[in-house]
Design an enzyme around this catalytic site. Structure first.
Site, short mmCIF file in Angstrom:
data_model
loop_
_atom_site.label_atom_id
_atom_site.label_comp_id
_atom_site.label_asym_id
_atom_site.label_seq_id
_atom_site.Cartn_x
_atom_site.Cartn_y
_atom_site.Cartn_z
N CYS A 80 -0.06 -6.26 -3.47
CA CYS A 80 -0.30 -4.98 -4.13
C CYS A 80 -0.30 -5.14 -5.65
CB CYS A 80 0.72 -3.95 -3.65
SG CYS A 80 0.27 -2.26 -4.05
N HIS A 173 1.39 -4.48 2.14
CA HIS A 173 2.80 -4.85 1.97
C HIS A 173 3.37 -5.52 3.21
CE1 HIS A 173 3.28 -2.87 -1.87
NE2 HIS A 173 2.52 -1.90 -1.39
N GLU A 175 5.94 -7.06 3.38
CA GLU A 175 7.41 -7.03 3.32
C GLU A 175 7.98 -5.72 3.88
OE1 GLU A 175 5.39 -6.40 0.94
OE2 GLU A 175 6.18 -4.92 -0.46
#
Lengths: 194, 299
Positions: A80, A173, A175
């Site tokens: 990002c 993302h 994560e």
């Protein structure tokens, strides 16, 4: 000595990346100042606000130091905002925004719209049997990929995960879910773990 | 690449709403009342701006009913910056929230700084695609807001005072109780849920993880870089600064310094450096000088 992967910790989702890296068995270190780069095997640049990070990269003295390491081939995974900072061309950015320009892509900030347009979806990732669940938050859009850039996943015909040499980038993302396969793919690709 | 069509997009999900809060961690969200202030905030490294008509210090001074801002003003600020734009609604005023969602703001703050519209009910925040942040003075309040769908909690502090004492009290309340819960046995968790007036599953989750299921930021009274670093060292994951920036002598310098202090919150050398020569902070007021405590609004 055990390899250590740095996580740029100026602002944003750095703690979530540290969790994912721990999940694949890699030691991590938060990077806020130039001296924190010493001896790193790789670096993750998290999501957050790229304008904020750009300011803090300059004021901390990290920008020039890190640029040198990236040009020398330090493996890096930018997600990002991290992708925006690595891109060679940033569209709709602020004029004073600085990027490292180490991957030949053009990225449009907030290219997928505002928060109300943020979404999650499943992606087919090259080399992965099972789809990867991806979360896009006010995501940047890859509008051009250079010839040397390998596209590892796309959504609606637009690249969302790509790699060129030591640089890997994602619009989304990895994560934000419990699935650390892409972190595993990154560290294995660069031989940091087997 | 395969030629099969892409999987559909799911928008407005809990994960997507919570995700933006994750991206704001380690940053500073600044109150702004004009597009010019919004630009100064963005230039200074704010991760987001809170668009409102009057900063809390002025709401406190002017009195009267404080409501959602004029959509025109919010749109002016949206057009001025590329970072996320937040805006406030009155507690329980779900129609103000519907309007802000229609305007495409990135986050809604159901805020005690505005005059409450409902003295019993908060907004059912699960009914919205846009994420909400809510204030809390203690852990029970935080968990009730989360159970209504809040994706971010901010400790309330006392807005518009430039006095960090209440923010510290609320952070210590919330984090201290979470620490105790991680030490409790399974039978004691029922008592904790009862005492906090909070859903048992959320209390059990804290016992396991040691933290709220959503990010917790700090608000209400931060006026200096040291205040911001204090909140971060106490355990806040980011800070909101309201009146503290644009009620000070040199807003741009102070804003930049508070951003630096929030990133380098454990580095006293950097804190010393960025705290120098910032001009006068907002004057601030003592808690015994105010007649309305905003933190008491909300239930």
């Amino acid at each position: 000595m055990e390899p250590v992967v740095g996580v740029l910790a100026l602002q944003g989702a750095f703690a979530a990346h540290e969790r994912a890296l721990a999940q694949v068995g890699v030691a991590t270190r938060q990077v806020r100042l130039p001296e924190h780069l010493h001896g790193l095997a790789a670096l993750v640049m998290p999501g957050g606000e790229s304008t904020t990070m750009s300011n803090l990269l300059t004021s901390s003295g990290l920008f020039d130091e890190l640029k040198g390491r990236l040009i020398d081939g330090l493996p890096v995974f930018g997600t990002c905002a991290g992708m925006i900072l690595l891109a060679s061309e940033v569209l709709d950015g602020r004029p004073d925004q600085r990027s490292f320009g180490v991957i030949d892509i053009a990225v449009r900030r907030n290219g997928y719209g505002r928060q109300i347009d943020s979404f999650e979806t499943d992606l087919a990732v090259v080399g992965e049997a099972e789809p990867f669940h991806a979360v896009f938050i006010r995501a940047p859009k890859m509008e051009r990929c250079g010839d040397g850039v390998e596209v590892l996943a796309e959504h609606d015909g637009v690249p969302v995960l790509a790699r060129q040499g030591s640089v890997t980038v994602a619009s989304f993302h990895p994560e934000l879910t419990d699935d650390a396969r892409l972190h595993g793919m990154f560290v294995r690709h660069h031989g940091i773990i087997q | 690449m395969s030629d099969q069509s892409s999987a559909p997009r799911a928008t407005g999900t809990y994960r997507v709403k919570r995700g933006l809060a994750e991206m704001l961690k380690g940053g500073v969200i600044m109150d702004v009342v004009t597009p010019e202030q919004a630009k100064i905030a963005e230039d200074s490294g704010a991760t987001a701006v809170m668009a409102l008509e009057r900063v809390p210090a002025d709401i406190r001074k002017d009195g009267g009913v404080a409501r959602m801002s004029d959509p025109e003003m919010i749109e002016g600020i949206k057009a001025a910056v590329t970072i996320p734009v937040m805006a406030k609604v009155r507690i329980g005023h779900f129609v103000e929230a519907q309007i802000l969602q229609a305007l495409g703001v990135d986050y809604i703050d159901e805020s005690e700084v505005l005059t409450p519209a409902d003295e019993t009910h908060h907004i059912d925040k699960f009914g919205f695609a846009v994420p909400f942040v809510c204030g809390a003075t203690n852990l029970g309040e935080a968990l009730r807001r989360i159970s209504e769908g809040a994706c971010m909690i901010r400790s309330k502090g006392e807005a518009g005072t430039g006095n960090v004492v209440e923010a510290v009290r609320h952070l210590r309340n919330i984090i201290g109780d979470m620490r105790k819960i991680t030490q409790a046995d399974s039978a004691e968790l029922f008592q904790w849920a009862k005492q906090l007036q909070a859903p048992l599953p959320l209390v059990q989750e804290i016992a396991e993880t040691g933290w709220l299921p959503v990010p917790m930021f700090c608000a209400g009274g931060i006026a200096t870089p040291a205040d911001a670093a204090l909140a971060m060292q106490l355990g806040a994951e980011a800070v909101f600064v309201g009146s503290g920036i644009f009620k000070s002598d040199e807003p741009a310098r102070r804003a930049r310094a508070i951003v630096e202090a929030t990133t380098h919150f454990r580095d006293a050398d950097i804190l010393a450096k960025v705290s120098r020569g910032l001009g006068a902070p907002m004057t601030g007021i003592g808690m015994d000088e105010i007649n309305q405590r905003y933190a008491e609004r909300g239930w």
